[in-house]
Design a protein around this motif. Structure first.
Motif, short mmCIF file in Angstrom:
data_model
loop_
_atom_site.label_atom_id
_atom_site.label_comp_id
_atom_site.label_asym_id
_atom_site.label_seq_id
_atom_site.Cartn_x
_atom_site.Cartn_y
_atom_site.Cartn_z
N ASP A 26 -5.54 -3.68 4.29
CA ASP A 26 -4.39 -4.74 4.16
C ASP A 26 -4.31 -5.59 3.07
O ASP A 26 -3.20 -6.03 2.62
CB ASP A 26 -4.82 -5.97 5.43
N ALA A 27 -5.44 -5.80 2.31
CA ALA A 27 -5.22 -6.62 1.12
C ALA A 27 -5.01 -5.79 -0.15
O ALA A 27 -4.72 -6.57 -1.06
CB ALA A 27 -6.68 -7.29 0.77
N ALA A 28 -4.84 -4.51 0.00
CA ALA A 28 -4.66 -3.98 -1.37
C ALA A 28 -3.34 -4.33 -1.95
O ALA A 28 -2.35 -4.25 -1.40
CB ALA A 28 -4.50 -2.23 -1.12
N LYS A 29 -3.56 -4.30 -3.29
CA LYS A 29 -2.45 -4.78 -4.13
C LYS A 29 -1.26 -3.89 -4.38
O LYS A 29 -0.10 -4.04 -4.35
CB LYS A 29 -2.79 -5.12 -5.49
N VAL A 30 -1.94 -2.39 -4.41
CA VAL A 30 -1.07 -1.38 -4.30
C VAL A 30 -1.17 -0.61 -2.76
O VAL A 30 -2.23 -0.16 -2.50
CB VAL A 30 -1.28 -0.37 -5.20
N GLN A 31 -0.08 -0.79 -2.07
CA GLN A 31 0.02 -0.46 -0.74
C GLN A 31 0.43 0.93 -0.43
O GLN A 31 0.02 1.56 0.37
CB GLN A 31 0.92 -1.24 0.06
N ASP A 32 1.10 1.45 -1.36
CA ASP A 32 1.66 2.81 -1.57
C ASP A 32 1.31 3.57 -2.75
O ASP A 32 2.25 3.31 -3.69
CB ASP A 32 3.23 2.86 -1.13
N TYR A 33 0.11 4.50 -2.85
CA TYR A 33 0.05 4.76 -4.24
C TYR A 33 1.08 5.90 -4.47
O TYR A 33 1.36 5.98 -5.83
CB TYR A 33 -1.49 5.79 -3.91
N ASP A 34 1.50 6.75 -3.74
CA ASP A 34 2.34 7.62 -4.12
C ASP A 34 3.77 6.90 -4.59
O ASP A 34 4.38 7.40 -5.76
CB ASP A 34 2.71 8.66 -2.98
N GLY A 35 3.99 5.96 -4.03
CA GLY A 35 5.42 5.51 -4.21
C GLY A 35 5.22 4.79 -5.70
O GLY A 35 6.14 4.89 -6.65
N GLY A 425 -8.96 7.34 -10.12
CA GLY A 425 -9.70 6.55 -9.26
C GLY A 425 -9.23 6.72 -7.78
O GLY A 425 -8.13 7.13 -7.70
N THR A 426 -10.11 6.37 -7.08
CA THR A 426 -9.80 6.13 -5.67
C THR A 426 -9.21 4.69 -5.46
O THR A 426 -9.93 3.72 -5.90
CB THR A 426 -11.15 6.26 -4.83
N PHE A 427 -8.08 4.49 -4.66
CA PHE A 427 -7.49 3.33 -4.91
C PHE A 427 -7.87 2.66 -3.48
O PHE A 427 -8.32 3.27 -2.33
CB PHE A 427 -6.01 3.32 -4.77
N ALA A 428 -7.68 1.41 -3.38
CA ALA A 428 -8.05 0.65 -2.02
C ALA A 428 -7.23 0.93 -0.94
O ALA A 428 -7.63 0.84 0.42
CB ALA A 428 -8.05 -0.95 -2.12
N CYS A 429 -6.00 1.71 -1.24
CA CYS A 429 -5.14 1.97 -0.03
C CYS A 429 -5.20 3.54 0.34
O CYS A 429 -4.54 4.13 1.22
CB CYS A 429 -3.77 1.76 -0.45
N MET A 430 -6.41 4.27 -0.37
CA MET A 430 -6.43 5.78 0.10
C MET A 430 -7.68 5.96 0.61
O MET A 430 -8.65 5.38 0.30
CB MET A 430 -6.01 6.54 -1.45
N ASP A 431 -7.80 7.14 1.13
CA ASP A 431 -9.11 7.81 1.68
C ASP A 431 -10.06 8.21 0.38
O ASP A 431 -9.22 8.64 -0.51
CB ASP A 431 -8.81 8.97 2.45
N ALA A 432 -11.29 8.04 0.62
CA ALA A 432 -12.28 8.35 -0.40
C ALA A 432 -12.66 9.78 0.04
O ALA A 432 -12.97 9.93 1.09
CB ALA A 432 -13.38 7.42 -0.74
N LYS A 433 -12.74 10.75 -0.89
CA LYS A 433 -13.56 12.03 -0.65
C LYS A 433 -14.72 12.13 -1.80
O LYS A 433 -14.44 12.64 -2.86
CB LYS A 433 -12.33 13.00 -0.91
N PRO A 434 -15.82 11.53 -1.26
CA PRO A 434 -16.92 11.78 -2.21
C PRO A 434 -17.22 13.10 -2.88
O PRO A 434 -16.94 14.02 -2.31
CB PRO A 434 -18.08 11.57 -1.24
N GLY A 435 -17.21 12.99 -4.14
CA GLY A 435 -17.52 14.26 -4.76
C GLY A 435 -16.07 14.25 -5.92
O GLY A 435 -16.26 14.54 -7.02
N PHE A 436 -14.94 13.73 -5.19
CA PHE A 436 -13.60 13.55 -6.13
C PHE A 436 -13.58 12.14 -6.42
O PHE A 436 -13.76 11.29 -5.75
CB PHE A 436 -12.65 14.02 -5.40
N VAL A 437 -13.20 12.15 -7.83
CA VAL A 437 -13.00 10.58 -8.22
C VAL A 437 -11.76 9.98 -7.70
O VAL A 437 -12.02 8.71 -7.44
CB VAL A 437 -12.68 10.68 -9.97
#
Ligand code: PRX
Length: 631
Positions: A26-35, A425-437
Motif C-alpha cells: 500500500d505504501a509503495a511509491k511505485v504502485q505499478d512497476y510495468d506501467g 531490483g525487487t520493488f515494494a510492489c512486486m513479488d520477490a523470487k529469492p535467487g533472482f535480483v
C-alpha cells in the motif's frame, strides 16, 4: 557457457515467491512497476525531464541527453550542484530544522545534525578548502571512516566543485598511495583514527606511509580524534583548527551537469585500480529518482545504510541520496556485531528505522548469530530491507524475510561502482523470487549474450550487457580513456558489466557472479591481480596466483599460491608474513585466508596461469580440460 549451470537449474526449479505485506504494498511509491517502466520506454525524454525537474538547476538544460558512445552526456547545458541540491534545496522547502543525520558509534557519543547544521558544517569546510586554494576540478583524496566529518568533507568538495576521491579507510598504504598518485591529489583529508571492536585503529600512520615522498600533495588535513596525535611536517594541518574560524556560509559553485563530482577507485582485471568518474547532474537525478521510487524512501522515512563512505553505496546512499530526498538517516561507525550481537536492532528501535540497506554477508552473519539476538528488539518500524553487493542466496533471503522484518519486505538489488545506482531490483510492489535480483530500473535495457554477442534465451546463462547508457553511470576512467572505452563492446552490443546473468520467462533477472578475475569477498570487490601484484612485491616471491574459494559467510575467501625465488624456503612463518604483507599493502579486506607455497604454477603452453586448475585442485573438483597445460 556460464559455468553456473547447477545454480541456473536450481533457480529454474524454485517456486518460492515472497509477497510484500499489505502495508508495504500500500505504501509503495511505485504502485505499478510495468506501467512505470513502460512510461520511460514510451517517451524517454519526458521521463528524464520529469525526473530532473525535482532538483534545483541554476540554469535549465537544453537537451536531456547526447549520446555518441562511448561518450554520453545528460541534461546537457544544465547548471547545478550536488551539495546545493542536498542542503539549500531542502532548507528552502522548510526542512532546515529536521534531523538529516543521526550518528552512532561504539566509541563516541551519539550526535544529531539538522539540515541547517549540516549546511553550516559543510560550508565551513568548503571555505577552509577554498582558503588553501582548492577549487573546481582539484582532486581531494579522503581517507576517513564513516562519520559526520567524512560526509561533510565530501559534501564540501562537491560544493566548491573539487573532485573527491574517497579511499576506504581500511585499505593499506600501498593502495592509498596508488590512488593519490593516479588522481594527482593536491590535498589529502584523513582522520587519525577509527574504532573497531573496542580497539583504536591508527589511520594516520597509514597516511604517513602513503604520502611519504609524494611532493604533489600540498596539504594533509588531519581530523584529530586522539589527543596524542602530533602533527609533524609543515604540510600537515589540524582540520578542526583550520575550519572553526571559517564563515558559516559558502556559496555553492555553479557547475555544469557534466562536471566531475567524484572519482571512486575499484578493482578490475589488472593490478591497476580504475578511477571510475561520476558527474554532478546525471548522478543526482538517478540517485534521487531511485532513492524515492526504488528504495521507497521519502521525507517521512528514517534510512540506514550499513555501508561505508569508501564504497559506491556510501556515495550514492549515505553521503548524497538521503539528503537528496530530505529524509532522516542513521549512520553507525563500527561493526554490526560489537559491542554485542543485538546492537543493530537496538539502533533500529532507537531511531525507528523504516528503510534499511545492507549486504547479504551481513544477513548471513545475523543468521549465524541466531534469531535470539533480534527477538527482544522492536523492529516493527522496518518497512523495507534492501540487500546488494553480491549474490543474495535464497536461504539468507528467506531467513531475513522470516526473522528480521516483522511486517516488512526484503529486496535484492544489483549494481556496481560504475553504475552508481541500481540496474535491477525487487520493488515494494512486486513479488520477490529469492535467487533472482528482480527487474530492471527504467532506462535500463539488459540482455544476456554469449561470447559472440548472440542473445541468449530465458533460462540460459551468459554475459550481462546493458544496451544503452543511463544518466547515473560512469563517464570515464580517470587518466585512462581507452580503458573506459573498452567497457563498451560493439560485438557484445553494449556496456559489458563483467557479470554472468540469466533471466526467466517472467522478466526476473538473476546475477550469478563475475565473468572476470574479480573476487567478491563480503560484498567487497577485490581483483585477483591486485592481490597477486602485492604478493609479488614481497622479496621472497617470484610468481603468484590468486583464486576465490567459496566461503559460507563471506561469499568468497582469497587463496594465494606463490613460487619462491631460488634459495628461499617455505615455512609457516613465511606464509604468515606473506599474508601480513598483503594486509599492509592492500588492507585487511584483501588479506588471503591462506597462502600455499608451490614449486611451480600450472600454466598453459602460452604461459598463462591456469587459475581454474588451481581452484579445481584446491576444492577437489574435476580438473576439466587440461589439454593446454604445459608439461
Ligand atoms: O558482481 C556484481 C556484484 O558486485 C559487483 C559490483 O561491486 P561494487 O562495484 O562494489 O558495487 C556494489 C554496488 C551494490 C557487481 O559487478 N553484485 C552487486 N550486487 C549484486 C551483485 N551480484 C549479485 N547480486 C547482486 N545483487
Amino acid at each position: 557457457m556460464s559455468g553456473h549451470d547447477d545454480v541456473i537449474e536450481k533457480l529454474a526449479r524454485s517456486t518460492v515467491r515472497l509477497q510484500p505485506p499489505k502495508r508495504v504494498r500500500d505504501a509503495a511509491k511505485v504502485q505499478d512497476y510495468d506501467g512505470w517502466y513502460e512510461s520511460w520506454e514510451a517517451d524517454p525524454d519526458a521521463f528524464w525531464k520529469d525526473a530532473a525537474e525535482s532538483l534545483h538547476w541554476f540554469e535549465p538544460w537544453l537537451r536531456t541527453s547526447e549520446i555518441a558512445l562511448p561518450q554520453h552526456q545528460w541534461f546537457v547545458g544544465g547548471k547545478t550542484n550536488l551539495s546545493y541540491n542536498c542542503l539549500e534545496r531542502n532548507i528552502e522547502r522548510g526542512l532546515g530544522d529536521k534531523v538529516a543525520l543521526h550518528y552512532e558509534s561504539e566509541h563516541d557519543p551519539s550526535r544529531a545534525f539538522t539540515y541547517r547544521e549540516v549546511l553550516t558544517e559543510v560550508s565551513r569546510i568548503a571555505c577552509a578548502l577554498r582558503s588553501l586554494g582548492v577549487g573546481k576540478g582539484d582532486r581531494v583524496v579522503i581517507y576517513m571512516p564513516l562519520g559526520p566529518m567524512g560526509i561533510f568533507v565530501m559534501q564540501a568538495c562537491a560544493r566548491i566543485g573539487a573532485i573527491h576521491s574517497v579511499v576506504y579507510a581500511g585499505m593499506g598504504a600501498g593502495a592509498l598511495r596508488q590512488r593519490i598518485e593516479d588522481c594527482g591529489a593536491r590535498v589529502v583529508v584523513c582522520s587519525d583514527a577509527t574504532y573497531r571492536r573496542g580497539k583504536t585503529v591508527n589511520l594516520k600512520s597509514i597516511v604517513d606511509d602513503a604520502v611519504a615522498g609524494l611532493d604533489g600533495v600540498e596539504h594533509v588535513l588531519v581530523h584529530k580524534r586522539e589527543s596524542a596525535t602530533v602533527l609533524q611536517s609543515n604540510r600537515e594541518v589540524d582540520l578542526e583548527a583550520l575550519v572553526s574560524p571559517q564563515p558559516d556560509e559558502c556559496e555553492a559553485e555553479v557547475l555544469d551537469a557534466e562536471d566531475v563530482a567524484f572519482i571512486l577507485y575499484t578493482s578490475g582485471t589488472t593490478g591497476k585500480p580504475k578511477g571510475v568518474v561520476h558527474v554532478h547532474g546525471g548522478f543526482a537525478v538517478g540517485v534521487h529518482l531511485l532513492m524515492r521510487n526504488y528504495f521507497d524512501t521519502g521525507e517521512e522515512d528514517v534510512w540506514w545504510s550499513t555501508s561505508d563512505i569508501g564504497w559506491i553505496v556510501g556515495h550514492a546512499y549515505i553521503c548524497y541520496g538521503p539528503m537528496l530526498v530530505g529524509c532522516t538517516q542513521v549512520i553507525r561507525e563500527g561493526t554490526p556485531d560489537y559491542p554485542d550481537s543485538s546492537v543493530v536492532w537496538q539502533t533500529v528501535a532507537k531511531h525507528g528505522v523504516t528503510t534499511m540497506f545492507t549486504a547479504p554477508t551481513t544477513v548471513r552473519m545475523f543468521m549465524r548469530m541466531g534469531a535470539e539476538s533480534l527477538e527482544p528488539h522492536d523492529r516493527s518500524s522496518l518497512r523495507m530491507f534492501y540487500c546488494a553487493g553480491e549474490p543474495f542466496n535464497p536461504e539468507a533471503w528467506t531467513w531475513a524475510q522470516e526473522n528480521i522484518v516483522e511486517d516488512g519486505f526484503v529486496a535484492d538489488n544489483y549494481w556496481q561502482t560504475e553504475i552508481a545506482s541500481p540496474m535491477l531490483g525487487t520493488f515494494a510492489c512486486m513479488d520477490a523470487k529469492p535467487g533472482f535480483v528482480g527487474k530492471p530500473m527504467p532506462g535500463v535495457r539488459l540482455k544476456v549474450v554469449d561470447h559472440e554477442g548472440e542473445s541468449m534465451d530465458a533460462g540460459e546463462g551468459g554475459a550481462l550487457v546493458m544496451e544503452q547508457p543511463v544518466p547515473w553511470m560512469m563517464r570515464s576512467v580517470w587518466n585512462d580513456p581507452d580503458r573506459y572505452a573498452s567497457y563498451w563492446n560493439r560485438q557484445l552490443g553494449g556496456y559489458v558489466t563483467g557479470d554472468i546473468a540469466v533471466r526467466d520467462g517472467e522478466g526476473y533477472w538473476a546475477v550469478l557472479g563475475r565473468s572476470d578475475d574479480v573476487l567478491n569477498v563480503s560484498g567487497h570487490r577485490i581483483g585477483t591481480a591486485d592481490v597477486e601484484s602485492a604478493l609479488i612485491e614481497h622479496d621472497a616471491v617470484v610468481e603468484a596466483a590468486v583464486i576465490g574459494i567459496p566461503d559460507e559467510l563471506k561469499g568468497e575467501a582469497i587463496k594465494g599460491f606463490v613460487v619462491l625465488h631460488q634459495g628461499r624456503h617455505g615455512s609457516a612463518d613465511l606464509e604468515a608474513e606473506l599474508k601480513h604483507h598483503v594486509r599492509h599493502v592492500l588492507g585487511p579486506i584483501a588479506q588471503p585466508a591462506g597462502v600455499s607455497i608451490l614449486d611451480s604454477l600450472p600454466k598453459t603452453r602460452s604461459g598463462k596461469i591456469m587459475r581454474r586448475l588451481l581452484k579445481a585442485r584446491e576444492l577437489g573438483l574435476d580438473e576439466g580440460d587440461t589439454s593446454t597445460l604445459e608439461d
